[in-house]
Design an enzyme around this catalytic site. Structure first.
Site, PDB file in Angstrom:
ATOM      1  N   HIS A  83       0.821  -1.219   0.000  1.00  0.00           N
ATOM      2  CA  HIS A  83       0.000   0.000   0.000  1.00  0.00           C
ATOM      3  C   HIS A  83       0.853   1.266   0.000  1.00  0.00           C
ATOM      4  O   HIS A  83       0.359   2.338  -0.344  1.00  0.00           O
ATOM      5  CB  HIS A  83      -1.036  -0.015   1.128  1.00  0.00           C
ATOM      6  CG  HIS A  83      -0.529   0.375   2.469  1.00  0.00           C
ATOM      7  ND1 HIS A  83      -0.165  -0.539   3.433  1.00  0.00           N
ATOM      8  CD2 HIS A  83      -0.324   1.591   3.033  1.00  0.00           C
ATOM      9  CE1 HIS A  83       0.232   0.110   4.519  1.00  0.00           C
ATOM     10  NE2 HIS A  83       0.151   1.400   4.304  1.00  0.00           N
ATOM     11  N   ASP A 137       0.014  -7.652   1.924  1.00  0.00           N
ATOM     12  CA  ASP A 137       0.473  -6.259   1.763  1.00  0.00           C
ATOM     13  C   ASP A 137       2.005  -6.183   1.719  1.00  0.00           C
ATOM     14  O   ASP A 137       2.646  -5.835   2.704  1.00  0.00           O
ATOM     15  CB  ASP A 137      -0.090  -5.445   2.937  1.00  0.00           C
ATOM     16  CG  ASP A 137       0.093  -3.950   2.768  1.00  0.00           C
ATOM     17  OD1 ASP A 137       0.517  -3.519   1.690  1.00  0.00           O
ATOM     18  OD2 ASP A 137      -0.200  -3.222   3.740  1.00  0.00           O
ATOM     19  N   GLN A 231       0.320   5.341  11.680  1.00  0.00           N
ATOM     20  CA  GLN A 231       0.413   5.851  10.310  1.00  0.00           C
ATOM     21  C   GLN A 231       1.818   6.386  10.025  1.00  0.00           C
ATOM     22  O   GLN A 231       2.398   7.073  10.857  1.00  0.00           O
ATOM     23  CB  GLN A 231      -0.618   6.955  10.073  1.00  0.00           C
ATOM     24  CG  GLN A 231      -1.976   6.439   9.626  1.00  0.00           C
ATOM     25  CD  GLN A 231      -2.694   5.627  10.664  1.00  0.00           C
ATOM     26  OE1 GLN A 231      -2.523   5.850  11.837  1.00  0.00           O
ATOM     27  NE2 GLN A 231      -3.501   4.678  10.232  1.00  0.00           N
ATOM     28  N   GLY A 232       2.321   6.055   8.876  1.00  0.00           N
ATOM     29  CA  GLY A 232       3.645   6.506   8.496  1.00  0.00           C
ATOM     30  C   GLY A 232       4.731   5.485   8.778  1.00  0.00           C
ATOM     31  O   GLY A 232       5.820   5.579   8.243  1.00  0.00           O
ATOM     32  N   ASP A 233       4.428   4.515   9.629  1.00  0.00           N
ATOM     33  CA  ASP A 233       5.382   3.437   9.898  1.00  0.00           C
ATOM     34  C   ASP A 233       5.242   2.310   8.891  1.00  0.00           C
ATOM     35  O   ASP A 233       6.062   1.388   8.873  1.00  0.00           O
ATOM     36  CB  ASP A 233       5.142   2.849  11.297  1.00  0.00           C
ATOM     37  CG  ASP A 233       5.535   3.812  12.388  1.00  0.00           C
ATOM     38  OD1 ASP A 233       6.528   4.531  12.203  1.00  0.00           O
ATOM     39  OD2 ASP A 233       4.856   3.834  13.427  1.00  0.00           O
ATOM     40  N   SER A 234       4.204   2.363   8.098  1.00  0.00           N
ATOM     41  CA  SER A 234       3.917   1.257   7.182  1.00  0.00           C
ATOM     42  C   SER A 234       5.127   0.832   6.374  1.00  0.00           C
ATOM     43  O   SER A 234       5.930   1.659   5.955  1.00  0.00           O
ATOM     44  CB  SER A 234       2.798   1.639   6.223  1.00  0.00           C
ATOM     45  OG  SER A 234       1.574   1.469   6.861  1.00  0.00           O
TER      46      SER A 234
HETATM   47  N1  ARG Z   1      -1.442   2.004   7.374  1.00  0.00           N
HETATM   48  C1  ARG Z   1      -0.510   2.739   8.172  1.00  0.00           C
HETATM   49  C2  ARG Z   1       0.533   3.395   7.279  1.00  0.00           C
HETATM   50  O1  ARG Z   1       0.304   3.482   6.096  1.00  0.00           O
HETATM   51  C3  ARG Z   1       0.072   1.900   9.253  1.00  0.00           C
HETATM   52  C4  ARG Z   1      -0.903   1.704  10.331  1.00  0.00           C
HETATM   53  C5  ARG Z   1      -0.449   0.799  11.411  1.00  0.00           C
HETATM   54  N2  ARG Z   1      -1.395   0.934  12.480  1.00  0.00           N
HETATM   55  C6  ARG Z   1      -1.297   0.300  13.644  1.00  0.00           C
HETATM   56  N3  ARG Z   1      -2.185   0.568  14.552  1.00  0.00           N
HETATM   57  N4  ARG Z   1      -0.360  -0.575  13.883  1.00  0.00           N
HETATM   58  O2  ARG Z   1       1.484   3.962   7.739  1.00  0.00           O
END
Ligand code: ARG
Length: 271
Positions: A83, A137, A231-234
């Site tokens: 993603h 993913d 968010q941002g760690d993905s």
């Molecule tokens: N989708 C998020 C990203 O794009 C990562 C989210 C992870 N969330 C969590 N609660 N572990 O950075």
């Protein structure tokens, strides 16, 4: 589904670039996801396989253009979340991002003198990736130049002890430490525990947030909440016993006791 990544174009992404929720001592506050604080600093010298993905063209220069994490699994191979290379995150199709870089050896994204930025010569999105459920993913980036062999992290074998419930793991990432847009430019990490698949199946039976599928996903967090990626760690690594077991993928909010983090099960999905 659109809501899930908390992205609404470029500004939305920048605002959503957040880090690891704090290792809080008590239960997570009700709105833990809006108060992402704490965590602890980590060093790329100790964890040379943690990399940032950046595009200054898309996300500005201040933090080296960082928008996701990644992990070095071969001298010319980096894994990240599928993603992360979606148009939804990038704002344009990947083919229109002129300067996608893998940033290694740089704890502080403001110090562009330290570490290196490597161009990406190829991107392969896992053909099994399903944006509707978040299954599978994972994307594989091929680097234009090799990184040192010492920066390569081995991947855990399918079904190994490292990915079993109860395993102690660490997740790494860059981002906001306050939830107010005060972005840490420095790498952080937080300890989490691999949880039973049933815990995530209960938390995520299927909604706009996503559906937990143990075949390609791994459940991890802290039973009390408070310790999580955000968010941002993905795309960043979840590591246990010196092996890569997961990539930050999704979750509902951040650090909520009832909503663990969901990671890509790398042993099952990596090519
Ligand atoms: N989708 C998020 C990203 O794009 C990562 C989210 C992870 N969330 C969590 N609660 N572990 O950075």
């Amino acid at each position: 589904m659109r809501r899930r990544w908390n992205r609404s174009g470029r500004a939305g992404l920048v605002a959503a670039v957040a880090v690891l929720a704090a290792p809080l001592s008590g239960p997570a506050p009700a709105a833990a996801d809006s108060v992402v604080v704490g965590g602890s600093l980590a060093s790329v010298d100790d964890h040379p396989w943690v990399v940032a993905l950046g595009s200054r063209d898309r996300f500005g220069s201040e933090r080296s253009g960082q928008f996701c994490g990644g992990v070095v699994v071969g001298e010319r191979t980096v894994l990240t979340a599928a993603h992360c290379v979606d148009e939804e995150v990038l704002g344009v199709a990947l083919s229109r991002v002129p300067d996608l870089r893998v940033i290694s050896g740089r704890d502080d994204l403001r110090s562009s003198g330290k570490g290196r930025e490597t161009a990406v010569s190829g991107v392969r999105v896992n053909p099994g990736y399903d944006p509707a459920t978040n299954a599978g993913d994972l994307a594989t980036l091929t680097l234009a130049e090799s990184l040192p062999a010492s920066a390569v992290l081995p991947v855990a074998r399918p079904g190994s002890a490292e990915e079993k419930p109860g395993s102690k793991a660490t997740v790494f990432g860059w981002g906001d430490t306050t939830g107010n847009g005060t972005y840490s430019s420095r790498l952080r990490s937080v300890g989490v525990t691999v949880l039973e698949d049933a815990t995530c199946r209960r938390a995520y039976p299927g909604s706009s947030v996503g559906r937990y599928e143990a075949e390609t996903m791994l459940c991890a967090g802290d039973a009390r909440g408070g310790r999580d990626a955000c968010q941002g760690d993905s795309g960043g690594p979840l590591v246990a016993g010196g092996k890569l077991i997961g990539l930050v993928s999704w979750g509902s909010g951040c650090g909520r006791a009832s909503s663990p983090g969901v990671y890509t099960r790398v042993s099952a999905v990596a090519p």
